[in-house]
Write a protein that holds these residues in place. Sequence first.
Motif, PDB file in Angstrom:
ATOM      1  N   TYR A   9       0.867  -1.145   0.054  1.00  0.00           N
ATOM      2  CA  TYR A   9       0.025   0.117  -0.042  1.00  0.00           C
ATOM      3  C   TYR A   9       0.736   1.254   0.085  1.00  0.00           C
ATOM      4  O   TYR A   9       1.863   1.166   0.823  1.00  0.00           O
ATOM      5  CB  TYR A   9      -0.817   0.136   1.303  1.00  0.00           C
ATOM      6  CG  TYR A   9      -1.843  -1.115   1.216  1.00  0.00           C
ATOM      7  CD1 TYR A   9      -2.970  -1.088   0.950  1.00  0.00           C
ATOM      8  CD2 TYR A   9      -1.563  -2.260   1.923  1.00  0.00           C
ATOM      9  CE1 TYR A   9      -4.059  -1.971   0.863  1.00  0.00           C
ATOM     10  CE2 TYR A   9      -2.223  -3.291   1.914  1.00  0.00           C
ATOM     11  CZ  TYR A   9      -3.548  -3.240   1.576  1.00  0.00           C
ATOM     12  OH  TYR A   9      -4.542  -4.318   1.419  1.00  0.00           O
ATOM     13  N   ASP A  10       0.562   2.124  -0.965  1.00  0.00           N
ATOM     14  CA  ASP A  10       1.090   3.463  -0.590  1.00  0.00           C
ATOM     15  C   ASP A  10       0.750   4.113   0.640  1.00  0.00           C
ATOM     16  O   ASP A  10      -0.446   3.976   1.426  1.00  0.00           O
ATOM     17  CB  ASP A  10       0.806   4.554  -2.014  1.00  0.00           C
ATOM     18  CG  ASP A  10       1.623   4.142  -3.028  1.00  0.00           C
ATOM     19  OD1 ASP A  10       2.569   3.611  -3.026  1.00  0.00           O
ATOM     20  OD2 ASP A  10       1.175   4.870  -4.087  1.00  0.00           O
ATOM     21  N   GLY A  11       1.372   5.351   1.007  1.00  0.00           N
ATOM     22  CA  GLY A  11       0.986   6.109   2.077  1.00  0.00           C
ATOM     23  C   GLY A  11      -0.380   6.509   2.132  1.00  0.00           C
ATOM     24  O   GLY A  11      -0.939   6.881   3.264  1.00  0.00           O
ATOM     25  N   ASP A  12      -1.107   6.737   1.193  1.00  0.00           N
ATOM     26  CA  ASP A  12      -2.366   7.180   1.262  1.00  0.00           C
ATOM     27  C   ASP A  12      -3.394   5.965   1.416  1.00  0.00           C
ATOM     28  O   ASP A  12      -4.708   6.167   1.477  1.00  0.00           O
ATOM     29  CB  ASP A  12      -2.807   7.999  -0.022  1.00  0.00           C
ATOM     30  CG  ASP A  12      -2.702   7.188  -1.232  1.00  0.00           C
ATOM     31  OD1 ASP A  12      -2.240   6.073  -1.401  1.00  0.00           O
ATOM     32  OD2 ASP A  12      -3.133   7.928  -2.439  1.00  0.00           O
ATOM     33  N   GLY A  13      -2.986   4.607   1.756  1.00  0.00           N
ATOM     34  CA  GLY A  13      -3.680   3.494   1.709  1.00  0.00           C
ATOM     35  C   GLY A  13      -4.298   2.797   0.448  1.00  0.00           C
ATOM     36  O   GLY A  13      -5.096   1.788   0.477  1.00  0.00           O
ATOM     37  N   SER A  27      11.617  -5.682  -1.591  1.00  0.00           N
ATOM     38  CA  SER A  27      12.455  -4.937  -2.512  1.00  0.00           C
ATOM     39  C   SER A  27      11.548  -4.061  -3.458  1.00  0.00           C
ATOM     40  O   SER A  27      12.172  -3.058  -3.843  1.00  0.00           O
ATOM     41  CB  SER A  27      13.204  -5.899  -3.284  1.00  0.00           C
ATOM     42  OG  SER A  27      12.627  -6.725  -3.944  1.00  0.00           O
ATOM     43  N   TRP A  28      10.320  -4.671  -3.688  1.00  0.00           N
ATOM     44  CA  TRP A  28       9.751  -3.685  -4.695  1.00  0.00           C
ATOM     45  C   TRP A  28       9.194  -2.528  -3.777  1.00  0.00           C
ATOM     46  O   TRP A  28       9.014  -1.177  -4.393  1.00  0.00           O
ATOM     47  CB  TRP A  28       8.588  -4.533  -5.194  1.00  0.00           C
ATOM     48  CG  TRP A  28       7.832  -3.817  -6.235  1.00  0.00           C
ATOM     49  CD1 TRP A  28       7.956  -3.858  -7.806  1.00  0.00           C
ATOM     50  CD2 TRP A  28       6.619  -2.904  -6.073  1.00  0.00           C
ATOM     51  NE1 TRP A  28       6.991  -2.936  -8.460  1.00  0.00           N
ATOM     52  CE2 TRP A  28       6.158  -2.283  -7.385  1.00  0.00           C
ATOM     53  CE3 TRP A  28       5.762  -2.645  -4.975  1.00  0.00           C
ATOM     54  CZ2 TRP A  28       5.203  -1.372  -7.575  1.00  0.00           C
ATOM     55  CZ3 TRP A  28       4.763  -1.566  -5.157  1.00  0.00           C
ATOM     56  CH2 TRP A  28       4.388  -1.059  -6.322  1.00  0.00           C
ATOM     57  N   ALA A  29       8.875  -2.549  -2.428  1.00  0.00           N
ATOM     58  CA  ALA A  29       8.345  -1.641  -2.092  1.00  0.00           C
ATOM     59  C   ALA A  29       9.345  -0.441  -1.656  1.00  0.00           C
ATOM     60  O   ALA A  29       9.210   0.697  -1.797  1.00  0.00           O
ATOM     61  CB  ALA A  29       7.791  -2.158  -0.351  1.00  0.00           C
ATOM     62  N   ARG A  39       3.400   8.512  -2.346  1.00  0.00           N
ATOM     63  CA  ARG A  39       3.126   9.016  -0.904  1.00  0.00           C
ATOM     64  C   ARG A  39       3.713   7.932   0.143  1.00  0.00           C
ATOM     65  O   ARG A  39       3.552   6.538  -0.010  1.00  0.00           O
ATOM     66  CB  ARG A  39       1.503   9.049  -0.716  1.00  0.00           C
ATOM     67  CG  ARG A  39       1.131  10.171  -1.630  1.00  0.00           C
ATOM     68  CD  ARG A  39      -0.443  10.182  -1.302  1.00  0.00           C
ATOM     69  NE  ARG A  39      -1.022  11.199  -2.233  1.00  0.00           N
ATOM     70  CZ  ARG A  39      -1.525  12.171  -1.709  1.00  0.00           C
ATOM     71  NH1 ARG A  39      -1.773  12.429  -0.581  1.00  0.00           N
ATOM     72  NH2 ARG A  39      -2.185  13.055  -2.689  1.00  0.00           N
ATOM     73  N   THR A  40       4.574   8.367   0.926  1.00  0.00           N
ATOM     74  CA  THR A  40       5.089   7.428   1.743  1.00  0.00           C
ATOM     75  C   THR A  40       4.487   7.715   3.244  1.00  0.00           C
ATOM     76  O   THR A  40       3.828   8.614   3.498  1.00  0.00           O
ATOM     77  CB  THR A  40       6.697   7.818   1.905  1.00  0.00           C
ATOM     78  OG1 THR A  40       6.823   9.064   2.295  1.00  0.00           O
ATOM     79  CG2 THR A  40       7.336   7.368   0.694  1.00  0.00           C
ATOM     80  N   PRO A  41       4.618   6.772   4.104  1.00  0.00           N
ATOM     81  CA  PRO A  41       5.374   5.571   4.096  1.00  0.00           C
ATOM     82  C   PRO A  41       4.978   4.380   3.090  1.00  0.00           C
ATOM     83  O   PRO A  41       3.383   4.338   3.256  1.00  0.00           O
ATOM     84  CB  PRO A  41       5.721   5.013   5.416  1.00  0.00           C
ATOM     85  CG  PRO A  41       4.531   5.439   6.112  1.00  0.00           C
ATOM     86  CD  PRO A  41       3.998   6.752   5.445  1.00  0.00           C
ATOM     87  N   THR A  54       6.621  -1.101   7.562  1.00  0.00           N
ATOM     88  CA  THR A  54       6.447   0.349   6.977  1.00  0.00           C
ATOM     89  C   THR A  54       7.900   0.757   6.466  1.00  0.00           C
ATOM     90  O   THR A  54       8.858   0.838   7.137  1.00  0.00           O
ATOM     91  CB  THR A  54       6.158   1.455   8.526  1.00  0.00           C
ATOM     92  OG1 THR A  54       4.756   0.683   9.046  1.00  0.00           O
ATOM     93  CG2 THR A  54       6.044   2.890   7.683  1.00  0.00           C
ATOM     94  N   ILE A  55       7.843   1.249   5.271  1.00  0.00           N
ATOM     95  CA  ILE A  55       8.707   1.242   4.318  1.00  0.00           C
ATOM     96  C   ILE A  55       9.247   2.727   4.152  1.00  0.00           C
ATOM     97  O   ILE A  55       8.174   3.422   3.458  1.00  0.00           O
ATOM     98  CB  ILE A  55       8.951   0.419   3.232  1.00  0.00           C
ATOM     99  CG1 ILE A  55       9.046  -1.032   3.947  1.00  0.00           C
ATOM    100  CG2 ILE A  55      10.258   0.533   2.404  1.00  0.00           C
ATOM    101  CD1 ILE A  55       8.793  -2.237   2.988  1.00  0.00           C
ATOM    102  N   GLU A  56      10.385   3.188   4.230  1.00  0.00           N
ATOM    103  CA  GLU A  56      10.938   4.508   3.628  1.00  0.00           C
ATOM    104  C   GLU A  56      12.093   4.093   2.680  1.00  0.00           C
ATOM    105  O   GLU A  56      12.121   2.924   2.536  1.00  0.00           O
ATOM    106  CB  GLU A  56      11.312   5.341   4.571  1.00  0.00           C
ATOM    107  CG  GLU A  56      10.403   5.854   5.891  1.00  0.00           C
ATOM    108  CD  GLU A  56       9.181   6.908   5.450  1.00  0.00           C
ATOM    109  OE1 GLU A  56       9.689   7.609   4.283  1.00  0.00           O
ATOM    110  OE2 GLU A  56       8.480   7.009   5.968  1.00  0.00           O
ATOM    111  N   ALA A  57      12.289   5.109   2.101  1.00  0.00           N
ATOM    112  CA  ALA A  57      13.348   4.859   1.045  1.00  0.00           C
ATOM    113  C   ALA A  57      14.602   4.188   1.522  1.00  0.00           C
ATOM    114  O   ALA A  57      15.376   2.995   0.803  1.00  0.00           O
ATOM    115  CB  ALA A  57      13.947   5.822   0.262  1.00  0.00           C
TER     116      ALA A  57
END
Length: 92
Positions: A9-13, A27-29, A39-41, A54-57
């Motif tokens: 999911y993107d940060g906006d759900g 790895s894709w995330a 939109r993160t995270p 929960t993934i940031e860069a």
Amino acid sequence: MATRRFQVYDGDGELVATFPEWEAAHSWAHRRACEAGTRTPVQVEDRLERRTWTIEADKCRLTVWRRRVEYGYCGRPEARPVAAGRKHVYVS
């Protein structure tokens, strides 16, 4: 047919991808989190094991979901027992 257990999911759900394997989803995330306009995270959910990453860069954090506790039911009272309410306990 393989199940697509890991949902991204993107940060906006918004659901943006599903994967059958954890490593591919992870790895894709991370790559998705680096893209401009994302939109993160970004989050990877595993509903079977009840976990969310929960993934940031450049980093990620694992959250293990709490166990489900049932406090009662709605509907006909004679059809289902209602558990006694629990008092809230605050820890400081």
